[in-house]
Design a protein around this motif. Sequence first.
Motif, PDB file in Angstrom:
ATOM      1  N   LYS A 109      37.426  44.118  38.782  1.00 44.59           N
ATOM      2  CA  LYS A 109      38.890  44.414  39.038  1.00 44.59           C
ATOM      3  C   LYS A 109      39.308  44.137  40.293  1.00 44.59           C
ATOM      4  CE  LYS A 109      39.248  49.213  39.613  1.00 44.59           C
ATOM      5  NZ  LYS A 109      39.306  50.501  39.568  1.00 44.59           N
ATOM      6  N   ILE A 110      40.450  44.240  40.667  1.00 41.04           N
ATOM      7  CA  ILE A 110      41.294  43.780  42.096  1.00 41.04           C
ATOM      8  C   ILE A 110      40.735  45.109  42.885  1.00 41.04           C
ATOM      9  CG2 ILE A 110      43.045  42.451  41.604  1.00 41.04           C
ATOM     10  CD1 ILE A 110      44.536  45.179  41.483  1.00 41.04           C
ATOM     11  N   GLY A 158      42.059  45.910  45.858  1.00 42.41           N
ATOM     12  CA  GLY A 158      43.372  46.288  46.655  1.00 42.41           C
ATOM     13  C   GLY A 158      44.225  47.274  45.839  1.00 42.41           C
ATOM     14  N   TYR A 159      45.476  47.811  46.275  1.00 38.99           N
ATOM     15  CA  TYR A 159      46.487  48.433  45.440  1.00 38.99           C
ATOM     16  C   TYR A 159      47.033  47.788  44.235  1.00 38.99           C
ATOM     17  CZ  TYR A 159      46.507  51.883  49.450  1.00 38.99           C
ATOM     18  OH  TYR A 159      46.105  52.982  50.066  1.00 38.99           O
ATOM     19  N   TRP A 160      47.059  48.232  43.183  1.00 38.25           N
ATOM     20  CA  TRP A 160      47.532  47.507  42.000  1.00 38.25           C
ATOM     21  C   TRP A 160      48.809  47.221  42.171  1.00 38.25           C
ATOM     22  CZ3 TRP A 160      51.397  47.926  38.529  1.00 38.25           C
ATOM     23  CH2 TRP A 160      51.451  47.491  37.443  1.00 38.25           C
ATOM     24  N   VAL A 161      49.752  47.970  42.898  1.00 34.51           N
ATOM     25  CA  VAL A 161      51.165  47.513  43.067  1.00 34.51           C
ATOM     26  C   VAL A 161      51.044  46.388  43.811  1.00 34.51           C
ATOM     27  CG1 VAL A 161      52.442  49.382  42.757  1.00 34.51           C
ATOM     28  CG2 VAL A 161      51.495  49.004  44.902  1.00 34.51           C
ATOM     29  N   ALA A 170      48.888  43.691  43.821  1.00 36.85           N
ATOM     30  CA  ALA A 170      48.460  42.466  42.790  1.00 36.85           C
ATOM     31  C   ALA A 170      49.640  42.263  41.926  1.00 36.85           C
ATOM     32  CB  ALA A 170      47.358  43.164  42.033  1.00 36.85           C
ATOM     33  N   ALA A 171      50.634  43.266  41.568  1.00 39.38           N
ATOM     34  CA  ALA A 171      51.379  43.187  40.565  1.00 39.38           C
ATOM     35  C   ALA A 171      52.742  42.478  41.378  1.00 39.38           C
ATOM     36  CB  ALA A 171      52.338  44.318  40.124  1.00 39.38           C
ATOM     37  N   ARG A 227      51.431  38.797  41.106  1.00 42.86           N
ATOM     38  CA  ARG A 227      51.311  38.238  39.682  1.00 42.86           C
ATOM     39  C   ARG A 227      52.736  37.756  39.137  1.00 42.86           C
ATOM     40  NH1 ARG A 227      46.550  38.464  36.380  1.00 42.86           N
ATOM     41  NH2 ARG A 227      47.702  36.905  35.530  1.00 42.86           N
ATOM     42  N   PRO A 246      47.867  33.421  40.016  1.00 39.54           N
ATOM     43  CA  PRO A 246      46.948  33.853  38.956  1.00 39.54           C
ATOM     44  C   PRO A 246      45.806  34.627  39.807  1.00 39.54           C
ATOM     45  CG  PRO A 246      46.775  31.346  39.189  1.00 39.54           C
ATOM     46  CD  PRO A 246      48.006  31.790  39.895  1.00 39.54           C
ATOM     47  N   ILE A 247      45.396  35.818  39.325  1.00 40.94           N
ATOM     48  CA  ILE A 247      44.192  36.669  39.884  1.00 40.94           C
ATOM     49  C   ILE A 247      43.112  36.361  39.057  1.00 40.94           C
ATOM     50  CG2 ILE A 247      43.101  38.716  40.745  1.00 40.94           C
ATOM     51  CD1 ILE A 247      46.153  39.566  41.557  1.00 40.94           C
ATOM     52  N   LEU A 248      42.139  35.569  39.341  1.00 43.02           N
ATOM     53  CA  LEU A 248      41.000  35.319  38.581  1.00 43.02           C
ATOM     54  C   LEU A 248      39.787  36.285  38.771  1.00 43.02           C
ATOM     55  CD1 LEU A 248      40.757  31.510  38.868  1.00 43.02           C
ATOM     56  CD2 LEU A 248      41.919  32.931  36.849  1.00 43.02           C
ATOM     57  N   LEU A 249      39.512  37.480  38.044  1.00 42.48           N
ATOM     58  CA  LEU A 249      38.424  38.302  38.195  1.00 42.48           C
ATOM     59  C   LEU A 249      37.254  37.602  37.835  1.00 42.48           C
ATOM     60  CD1 LEU A 249      40.081  41.391  36.604  1.00 42.48           C
ATOM     61  CD2 LEU A 249      40.341  40.668  39.011  1.00 42.48           C
ATOM     62  N   VAL A 288      41.097  56.207  45.403  1.00 44.47           N
ATOM     63  CA  VAL A 288      41.140  55.180  46.528  1.00 44.47           C
ATOM     64  C   VAL A 288      40.270  55.501  47.704  1.00 44.47           C
ATOM     65  CG1 VAL A 288      42.684  53.519  45.700  1.00 44.47           C
ATOM     66  CG2 VAL A 288      43.423  55.215  47.514  1.00 44.47           C
ATOM     67  N   ALA A 348      44.185  32.654  34.068  1.00 48.26           N
ATOM     68  CA  ALA A 348      43.926  34.350  34.483  1.00 48.26           C
ATOM     69  C   ALA A 348      44.591  35.175  33.452  1.00 48.26           C
ATOM     70  CB  ALA A 348      44.820  34.486  35.582  1.00 48.26           C
ATOM     71  N   GLY A 352      46.282  43.514  37.601  1.00 45.56           N
ATOM     72  CA  GLY A 352      47.518  43.708  38.405  1.00 45.56           C
ATOM     73  C   GLY A 352      48.672  43.433  37.214  1.00 45.56           C
ATOM     74  N   GLN A 373      48.738  53.607  39.717  1.00 45.18           N
ATOM     75  CA  GLN A 373      47.621  53.800  40.053  1.00 45.18           C
ATOM     76  C   GLN A 373      47.789  54.971  41.265  1.00 45.18           C
ATOM     77  OE1 GLN A 373      46.131  50.946  43.029  1.00 45.18           O
ATOM     78  NE2 GLN A 373      43.972  51.343  42.734  1.00 45.18           N
TER      79      GLN A 373
END
Lengths: 367, 166
Positions: free
Chosen positions: A190-191, A193-196, A198-199, A202, A207-210, A347, B3, B10, B41
Motif C-alpha cells: 500500500k502507499i 503517504g497520505y491517500w489524498v 496519491a489520489a 492517480r 500509475p502507482i505500481l504497488l 498515521v 497499475a 489511491g 483516510q
Amino acid sequence: MRELKTDILVIGGGPAGLSAAAAAARAGAEVTIAESDLHLGGQLVKQSHKFFGSKEEYAGIRGFEIAKILKDEIAQYGSRVSTMLNTTVSGYYGDEGVVTAMTGEEEYLRIAPKRIVITSGAQERLIPFPNNDIPGVYGAGAVQTLMNVYGVVPGKRVLMIGAGNIGLIVSYQLMQAGVEVVAILEAMPKIGGYWVHAAKVRRLGVPILLRHSIKRALGGDLVTGAEILELDDNFSQVGETETVECDTICLAVGLTPTNELLWQVGCKMKYVPFLCGHVPFRDKEMRTSNEKIWMAGDVSGIEEASAAMIEGRLAGLGAAKSLGLNIEPGGFEKYWSRLNSLRAGEVGEKIRVGVSAVVVDGWADVQ
Amino acid sequence: MKASATFESGVLTDERPGAVKPPRDLWEKHKGGLVLVECPQRIPCNPCNTSCPTGAIVPFEDINNVPTINYEKCTGCAMCVAKCPGLACFVVDLTWGEEIALLKLPYEMLPLPQKGSTVKCLGRTGEIVCEGKVENILEPLKDRTKVVHVAIPSDKVGDVRAIEVA
C-alpha cells in the motif's frame, strides 16, 4: 580566530530551528542561527504544496509561504536573533563549551553559546541497484531543489521510486512543472503517504505500481530507462522484468536523521526503526542527555514539518527556561497538546510508539 | 506496466466514511450544488472545516477524523475546494441544466483551460470519461489554487474528478 558569544545557538534554520529561535527570542534570549544553506527555511522553501494539519501549524498554506511567516516572526525580534548563512557547524568541544563552524570557505570561527538547540534535520536514504551512479538518478530532495529553488526541471520523463508523501508530492510538483511522471513504484502493498496525495496524481493518469521496485538503471552516459520488477510478500521477484523508458529516476525511499553532531557531543542515542534511525533520548522539553543541548525536528525522528515546528517551540522554550528567562506560561502544555493531537491518528501511530521509546522523565536509568 | 485501480493505490472504489455522496433528494434540487469530499483516510488535517463559512463541514472533535458534512448547511460555495491541501473536495450542482451538471474542481496545473472551451474530463485513474465545457475559472483564495467550473453530463458526476492538462 573570531569567537562569537550568544545565549542560544540554533544549528539549522529549517522549520524546527526557526520555531526554536522564535520561542527563545520571545522569552528574551539572544539567539544565533547557524544555517549551512544560503537561505533560511530548510526544506520549507521547496514545498509548493499546501500543508496539512491545523490552523496553528499553518494548514492550507504553501510550505514556502510558511518559511516567510517564520522568517517574519523572527525578524520582529530585531537584533536579538542573528543569522549566519552558508555556515556549517563542524564540531563540538565540550570541555570549552565551544562549537566550531565554517562560513563559506573564508572563515573558520568559534561560537561559545550558553545553550545549543540542534535542528539539523534529515538526509535522504538511497537504495543500491546497478547503475545508480549514472547521471539522471536523483534523490527527491535534489529534484525539488532543482525545480523549486532554481527553476530547472531534471528531465522530461521521470520514474519515481517510493509512494511515501515525498514521492507523491514530488511527483505532483514534477507534473506542475510540465514533466511527465511515467510511474510511481512502491515496494509495499500500500502507499505510504497520505491517500489524498496519491489520489491527486492517480486522477491525472500517473500509475502507482504497488509491490514493485527498480532492478537496474539503463543507460551509459545518461539514464535512458529502468528495469522494474514485481515483488512478492518476501520481496522476491515474481514475473518478468519490465523495461520503462525514462530519462530521470527519482528516489524517494525515506529519510534518516542527520545525527552526526549529536553522536559527537556524546548524547545518549537509541536506534528506533519507527523514527528512521538513531535518535537522541530527550526529556519533555526536548533536552538531550547533555544538559546544555536541546534538539527538535527530523533529527529527533523523521516526521513532518508541522510536528517539527512544534518541537522547535518546545526546544526553544526549554533552552530559554534553563537560562532563567520568563517563558510563556503554559507553553509546554500547549505545544504538547498540539503535538499529541497531530500524532493521535493511525498515521501517527509509528511516531507515538517511536517517541515513547526515547522520551524520558529523568536521566538516571538511561544507558 | 499495469497499475491496478485499488483503494490501496489511491483510487476511491466505493463509498466509505470520509467519502460519501450527498442525499439524492436534497442534492437534485439544491441550486449551487453540494460538496463531495473524498478524504477516506484518518489524517491530522482540518482546513475544510476552518474554511467553511456555513459550518456545513462539521467541526472536528479529533483533528484526525475524516470530514463529516451537514448537507443542510452546504451552499456549494466551494471554499473547501479551494482550501483543501489534499485537493479532495468537489462541488456538484445537479440543477445546472437539462441532464447537465456543474462540477467545481480544484486545479493547480498549467496551462489554464480557456473559459468556454471543451476539455477532456478524467476519472480517478486519469481515464477519459467524457467531454465537458469550462464555464468559469475562479481563484477564491488568491493563492493560485483555481476552482474550475466544468459542465458535464449529469450521469458522469460520480466519475469525473479532473480535467486533462492540455
